[in-house]
Design an enzyme around this catalytic site. Sequence first.
Site, PDB file in Angstrom:
ATOM      1  N   LYS A  36      -2.651  41.034  -2.631  1.00  0.00           N
ATOM      2  CA  LYS A  36      -2.742  39.710  -2.014  1.00  0.00           C
ATOM      3  C   LYS A  36      -1.593  38.798  -2.454  1.00  0.00           C
ATOM      4  CE  LYS A  36      -6.238  37.913  -5.182  1.00  0.00           C
ATOM      5  NZ  LYS A  36      -5.294  37.294  -6.118  1.00  0.00           N
ATOM      6  N   ARG A 111     -12.344  31.124  -5.169  1.00  0.00           N
ATOM      7  CA  ARG A 111     -12.887  32.379  -5.673  1.00  0.00           C
ATOM      8  C   ARG A 111     -14.398  32.334  -5.832  1.00  0.00           C
ATOM      9  NH1 ARG A 111      -7.964  34.441  -8.442  1.00  0.00           N
ATOM     10  NH2 ARG A 111      -8.324  36.532  -9.228  1.00  0.00           N
ATOM     11  N   ARG A 151       1.190  48.112 -12.618  1.00  0.00           N
ATOM     12  CA  ARG A 151       1.911  46.896 -12.220  1.00  0.00           C
ATOM     13  C   ARG A 151       2.804  46.376 -13.354  1.00  0.00           C
ATOM     14  NH1 ARG A 151      -1.442  42.401  -9.088  1.00  0.00           N
ATOM     15  NH2 ARG A 151      -2.620  42.173 -11.014  1.00  0.00           N
ATOM     16  N   ARG A 184       0.895  42.268 -17.242  1.00  0.00           N
ATOM     17  CA  ARG A 184      -0.117  41.230 -17.475  1.00  0.00           C
ATOM     18  C   ARG A 184      -1.149  41.736 -18.456  1.00  0.00           C
ATOM     19  NH1 ARG A 184      -1.951  38.891 -11.687  1.00  0.00           N
ATOM     20  NH2 ARG A 184      -3.931  38.916 -12.796  1.00  0.00           N
ATOM     21  N   ARG A 195     -12.950  42.306 -13.688  1.00  0.00           N
ATOM     22  CA  ARG A 195     -12.349  41.550 -12.571  1.00  0.00           C
ATOM     23  C   ARG A 195     -12.948  42.002 -11.237  1.00  0.00           C
ATOM     24  NH1 ARG A 195      -6.238  42.452 -13.530  1.00  0.00           N
ATOM     25  NH2 ARG A 195      -5.904  41.012 -11.806  1.00  0.00           N
TER      26      ARG A 195
HETATM   27  P1  AMP Z   1      -4.970  36.390 -10.359  1.00  0.00           P
HETATM   28  O1  AMP Z   1      -3.534  36.243 -10.768  1.00  0.00           O
HETATM   29  O2  AMP Z   1      -5.272  35.747  -9.041  1.00  0.00           O
HETATM   30  O3  AMP Z   1      -5.436  37.831 -10.438  1.00  0.00           O
HETATM   31  O4  AMP Z   1      -5.839  35.578 -11.438  1.00  0.00           O
HETATM   32  C1  AMP Z   1      -5.819  35.932 -12.802  1.00  0.00           C
HETATM   33  C2  AMP Z   1      -6.997  35.322 -13.526  1.00  0.00           C
HETATM   34  O5  AMP Z   1      -6.924  33.879 -13.446  1.00  0.00           O
HETATM   35  C3  AMP Z   1      -8.367  35.651 -12.943  1.00  0.00           C
HETATM   36  O6  AMP Z   1      -8.861  36.895 -13.402  1.00  0.00           O
HETATM   37  C4  AMP Z   1      -9.202  34.458 -13.457  1.00  0.00           C
HETATM   38  O7  AMP Z   1      -9.492  34.604 -14.825  1.00  0.00           O
HETATM   39  C5  AMP Z   1      -8.206  33.305 -13.323  1.00  0.00           C
HETATM   40  N1  AMP Z   1      -8.297  32.649 -11.992  1.00  0.00           N
HETATM   41  C6  AMP Z   1      -7.352  32.639 -11.024  1.00  0.00           C
HETATM   42  N2  AMP Z   1      -7.758  31.945  -9.953  1.00  0.00           N
HETATM   43  C7  AMP Z   1      -9.014  31.507 -10.260  1.00  0.00           C
HETATM   44  C8  AMP Z   1      -9.981  30.754  -9.542  1.00  0.00           C
HETATM   45  N3  AMP Z   1      -9.768  30.312  -8.284  1.00  0.00           N
HETATM   46  N4  AMP Z   1     -11.163  30.489 -10.157  1.00  0.00           N
HETATM   47  C9  AMP Z   1     -11.413  30.924 -11.398  1.00  0.00           C
HETATM   48  N5  AMP Z   1     -10.557  31.653 -12.122  1.00  0.00           N
HETATM   49  C10 AMP Z   1      -9.358  31.950 -11.563  1.00  0.00           C
END
Ligand code: AMP
Length: 241
Positions: A36, A111, A151, A184, A195
Amino acid sequence: MENQVGTLQATSVEAAAPVRAATGAILFFGPPGAGKGTQAREMAQRRGLPHISTGDLLRNHVAQGTSLGHAAKQIMSSGGLIPDSLVCEMVRARLQEPDTFGGYVLDGFPRTLEQAFWLDRCQNAQRFGAPTVAVCIHIDFKHLLRRITGRRACPVCQASYNVYLNPPRQDELCDFDGTKLTRRTDDSEQIFAERIRAYESLTAPVVEHYRLHGRAIDVDGDRSIGEVAAQITAAVDHLRI
Ligand code: AMP
């Protein structure tokens, strides 16, 4: 804390942007590893919209050691979700910046249903000319783990790689500037499971929220980046005709 956002008002966004009749908002959904982020960046570039990744914003807060960063660090490294009130406040601040007034691409937000209801209230105030579209990328579960654990990214130019699917020419070094690639901290097998759980229990219902309103499109993520991008463009345009 998570549900406090129900009382969070969208008024500051409303005050900052009385007229936003333009491209509108495009939201990206998909389990971790679905691509995404890649597709959201691509779409943003193509439509000249800002790409807003809440994961990137939170990682910046962690790197800068802000109070939000301190609150988020441990939750992120365990694969859980940051409380709605904190994330909505961060997004509210970002949506007050003028580059979002014609529309934006959101990657990783909303989310939870509470975040989605909060965003609906903001968008009612934004008065975009085009309806919001929610893009949901589907992918075969057995491909996700390799996508996540393989990744890598260049910390300098942000180029992204996958050691299994799209490796750099030299092991663990960026093709463009030779910088050592980073991984990461939440891209491990154990955290991946958490996740995925968070995605299925909290985020999948958000896609259904947009589907109920006729705003969701589904794309097959098990194809090349270019093919997925073409599917998304066609589906977004079709929904908006
Ligand atoms: P991502 O880079 O989108 O995979 O996000 C990495 C981490 O950031 C997630 O596993 C959550 O811990 C946190 N995170 C990102 N976006 C949100 C959101 N909209 N609500 C809550 N936690 C978030």
